[in-house]
Design a protein around this motif. Structure first.
Motif, PDB file in Angstrom:
ATOM      1  N   ASP A   6       0.833  -1.190   0.000  1.00 38.60           N
ATOM      2  CA  ASP A   6       0.000   0.000   0.000  1.00 38.60           C
ATOM      3  C   ASP A   6       0.876   1.251   0.000  1.00 38.60           C
ATOM      4  O   ASP A   6       2.101   1.180   0.144  1.00 38.60           O
ATOM      5  CB  ASP A   6      -0.911  -0.002   1.232  1.00 38.60           C
ATOM      6  CG  ASP A   6      -2.190  -0.787   0.978  1.00 38.60           C
ATOM      7  OD1 ASP A   6      -2.272  -1.447  -0.064  1.00 38.60           O
ATOM      8  OD2 ASP A   6      -3.095  -0.732   1.827  1.00 38.60           O
ATOM      9  N   ASP A 169      -1.549  -0.953   6.122  1.00 37.74           N
ATOM     10  CA  ASP A 169      -2.578  -0.663   5.127  1.00 37.74           C
ATOM     11  C   ASP A 169      -2.593   0.836   4.848  1.00 37.74           C
ATOM     12  O   ASP A 169      -2.380   1.648   5.746  1.00 37.74           O
ATOM     13  CB  ASP A 169      -3.938  -1.120   5.667  1.00 37.74           C
ATOM     14  CG  ASP A 169      -5.027  -1.052   4.614  1.00 37.74           C
ATOM     15  OD1 ASP A 169      -5.488   0.070   4.324  1.00 37.74           O
ATOM     16  OD2 ASP A 169      -5.422  -2.107   4.099  1.00 37.74           O
ATOM     17  N   ASP A 171      -5.014   2.706   4.463  1.00 39.15           N
ATOM     18  CA  ASP A 171      -6.089   3.366   5.206  1.00 39.15           C
ATOM     19  C   ASP A 171      -5.787   3.500   6.698  1.00 39.15           C
ATOM     20  O   ASP A 171      -6.599   4.048   7.449  1.00 39.15           O
ATOM     21  CB  ASP A 171      -7.397   2.589   5.033  1.00 39.15           C
ATOM     22  CG  ASP A 171      -7.939   2.675   3.613  1.00 39.15           C
ATOM     23  OD1 ASP A 171      -7.654   3.676   2.939  1.00 39.15           O
ATOM     24  OD2 ASP A 171      -8.631   1.729   3.188  1.00 39.15           O
ATOM     25  N   GLN A 172      -4.626   3.002   7.122  1.00 39.67           N
ATOM     26  CA  GLN A 172      -4.258   3.091   8.535  1.00 39.67           C
ATOM     27  C   GLN A 172      -4.058   4.557   8.940  1.00 39.67           C
ATOM     28  O   GLN A 172      -3.279   5.280   8.319  1.00 39.67           O
ATOM     29  CB  GLN A 172      -2.962   2.323   8.792  1.00 39.67           C
ATOM     30  CG  GLN A 172      -2.424   2.411  10.206  1.00 39.67           C
ATOM     31  CD  GLN A 172      -3.274   1.630  11.198  1.00 39.67           C
ATOM     32  OE1 GLN A 172      -3.918   0.669  10.831  1.00 39.67           O
ATOM     33  NE2 GLN A 172      -3.272   2.060  12.439  1.00 39.67           N
ATOM     34  N   THR A 192      -4.501   9.539   6.927  1.00 37.87           N
ATOM     35  CA  THR A 192      -4.113   8.148   6.756  1.00 37.87           C
ATOM     36  C   THR A 192      -2.739   8.065   6.108  1.00 37.87           C
ATOM     37  O   THR A 192      -2.203   9.061   5.597  1.00 37.87           O
ATOM     38  CB  THR A 192      -5.121   7.408   5.873  1.00 37.87           C
ATOM     39  OG1 THR A 192      -5.089   7.967   4.555  1.00 37.87           O
ATOM     40  CG2 THR A 192      -6.540   7.504   6.440  1.00 37.87           C
ATOM     41  N   SER A 194      -2.047   6.664   3.294  1.00 36.39           N
ATOM     42  CA  SER A 194      -2.149   6.972   1.864  1.00 36.39           C
ATOM     43  C   SER A 194      -2.376   8.456   1.611  1.00 36.39           C
ATOM     44  O   SER A 194      -1.924   8.990   0.589  1.00 36.39           O
ATOM     45  CB  SER A 194      -3.256   6.151   1.208  1.00 36.39           C
ATOM     46  OG  SER A 194      -4.526   6.481   1.738  1.00 36.39           O
ATOM     47  N   THR A 390      -9.505  15.248   3.663  1.00 31.94           N
ATOM     48  CA  THR A 390     -10.276  14.422   4.586  1.00 31.94           C
ATOM     49  C   THR A 390     -11.743  14.399   4.184  1.00 31.94           C
ATOM     50  O   THR A 390     -12.249  15.325   3.539  1.00 31.94           O
ATOM     51  CB  THR A 390     -10.137  14.930   6.033  1.00 31.94           C
ATOM     52  OG1 THR A 390     -10.675  13.956   6.919  1.00 31.94           O
ATOM     53  CG2 THR A 390     -10.872  16.247   6.228  1.00 31.94           C
TER      54      THR A 390
END
Length: 548
Positions: A6, A169, A171-172, A192, A194, A390
């Motif tokens: 990711d 990930d 999205d973490q 996140t 990403s 966001t």
């Protein structure tokens, strides 16, 4: 996902420390300059990660910082999120009440704090239930008297300089920053992995804020303020040399670092660069030959400031962003067909908020819900969406419902768009005051002033200011029995008990009645128009001459 990995921060850390192990990280501290290399940074960041593991920090936990710009703070930028936790940077300039709310809302259990800020944090934490169970690490090698805190070097000392960084990930959650409260409580914005990866990659493009391994990058913008506009991440991804100016740098400090460290790119609010200009104009000999670019944001840069730095071979590059945008949204580069335009036209374009960054989309909606034409005259509210914008506020569904629409962030900024696509902010939908790049809540000040028994009504507006962009002025309707001679000093003393000095109104003006709208709300627009040509505070400028 295809490729098996990711989009996370880890590759930036890996690349910089493997390809550029001898590139320096320089930090101005109370006892002089501290310097070390990316190779040593890799070891210390791994030690920090191991220390956090031993403390009990787990994926998703939030670790806070209450710090200025320096190398140890930079170590948390990768040491915290790359283990899967969230780096929560807290603005130490906020009132104690806001600090308490933020720590409680974020559920912080560990706060890293600078020695010079230990007293401020101790005051906020004293007898505060919000700080129950919170531990402190002081950024140094010695304890401090004001706070029961473990010294940072003791916290990471003895831990291995190797760490098995986990696969994360995209999205973490990796970061958390709170907006200043404008009409109520501050709102948390999560970043996140990403989002930070996308923001970094977009920044590195020629139409972002590009950096290379030949650059020396000095973020003057605070690291507690939206990740110093992402510059620590971008500089690391590029393999550039970092220079951190430490707490409250004076113009002489910045001049010395620019000269001695060969700074090529720096960033900060206009006040910083106005101060450096004044320092040079006062007769101090400063060599700016290494400096290529100054990124200016937080407030608009006056065209005269752009021209002054142009004359010295330094590009003043205007940018705009928001906490919700991680934060870069626009950068005012000249389009290729404007590079041969006359100088006046070029400065006019560069003084605007600029062109949307690659990867983002925007629209401008008028009061009728329609998109405005790009003619430089029609205006409406700017709305933005994209991979590093966001989509919601942290634990605030009320604010999310109010400020997002079909995936678009309603920025609250009223803008025009010219025929070349350059955005320019002309007003704000919310009556916040931006002074020196930091927000001041006019509503909160109004409520505090009206708590005084001799005040009938009060409202606060921002007055254009040549140095700070805006300064607050309070308009007060005194109660009938009020001592008008004593009241301004009493209001000032009352506010000083709750708010930092830079929040305090520069003037208190008595009026017979606060103008009202048809719905009974205070009409600040009427006050701004009525007092636009009056010099209410030292340094105030007429509205038509104010920096755009």
């Amino acid at each position: 996902m295809p490729g098996g990995h990711d989009q996370t921060l880890r590759p930036f850390l890996w690349r910089a420390t493997r390809l550029y192990p001898d590139t320096e990280i320089v930090s101005r501290e109370h006892d002089g300059l501290r310097r070390y290399t990316y190779g040593e940074y890799a070891d210390r960041t791994a030690q920090l990660a191991n220390a956090l593991d031993d403390y009990g920090v787990e994926a998703g936990d939030r670790v806070a910082t209450f710090c200025w710009n320096h190398a140890r703070h930079f170590e948390t930028y990768f040491g915290v999120p790359t283990i899967g936790a969230q780096l929560h940077t807290i603005n130490p300039l906020l009132p104690d009440e806001h600090v308490r709310y933020i720590v409680d809302n974020a559920e912080d259990e560990l706060v890293f704090v600078d020695p010079s800020l230990a007293g401020k944090l101790a005051a906020a934490a004293e007898d505060a239930a919000e700080f129950d169970g919170v531990d402190f690490v002081v950024m140094g090698d010695e304890p401090v008297a004001e706070l029961d805190a473990t010294p940072y070097e003791e916290f990471i000392g003895g831990h291995d300089a190797d760490y098995d960084w986990p696969e994360l990930d995209g999205d973490q959650p990796a970061g958390l920053c709170y907006t200043s409260g404008t009409t109520g409580r501050p709102k948390g914005v999560e970043y996140t992995q990403s989002m930070l990866w996308s923001h970094t990659m977009a920044s590195l493009t020629p139409q972002g804020i590009p950096m290379t391994d030949a650059d020396v990058v000095m973020p003057v913008v605070p690291m507690f303020h939206v990740n110093a506009w992402g510059m620590p991440f971008t500089a690391t991804a590029a393999g550039a040399k970092h220079v951190y100016p430490g707490p409250s740098p004076e113009p002489a400090d910045l001049a010395s670092l620019i000269e001695e460290e060969g700074v090529t790119i720096s960033a900060g609010v206009p006040t910083v660069w106005l101060g450096l200009r004044e320092y040079i104009e006062a007769g101090n000999d400063v060599d700016l030959s290494a400096l290529d670019t100054i990124i200016v944001g937080g407030s608009a840069a006056p065209p005269a400031l752009i021209e002054w730095y142009d004359d010295r071979g330094v590009e003043l590059l205007h940018a705009w962003g928001m906490t919700e945008l991680s934060p870069i949204g626009t950068v005012s580069h000249l389009k290729h067909d404007l590079r041969d335009a006359d100088y006046g036209t070029q400065v006019e374009k560069r003084a605007k908020q600029g062109l949307i960054a690659p990867g983002l989309e925007f629209r401008v909606i008028d009061e009728d819900g329609e998109e405005i034409p790009w003619d430089g005259e029609a205006f409406g509210e700017l709305q933005v969406r994209g991979p590093w914008v966001t989509k919601e506020y942290f634990q605030r569904p009320d604010a999310t419902a109010e400020e997002f629409e079909d995936g678009w962030l309603k920025t609250g900024d009223v803008v025009t768009v010219d025929e070349d696509g350059y955005l320019q902010i002309v007003d704000r939908t919310k009556d916040v005051i931006k002074s020196g790049g930091e927000w001041i809540s006019s509503v909160e000040l109004e409520n505090a002033i009206m708590a005084h028994e001799d005040v009938s009504e009060a409202t606060v507006i921002g007055v254009p200011h040549e140095r700070w962009q805006e300064r607050p002025v309070a308009f007060v309707v005194p109660a009938e029995a009020a001592d008008r001679d004593a009241l301004p000093d009493e209001i000032d003393a009352m506010l000083r008990e709750e708010y930092p000095k830079w929040w305090l109104p520069d003037a208190v003006e008595f009026i017979d009645e606060v103008p009202k709208t048809a719905t009974g709300k205070f009409s600040k627009k009427d006050l701004r128009e009525r007092y636009a040509d009056q010099s209410l505070v030292e340094g105030a400028v007429p509205e038509e001459d104010a920096p755009e």
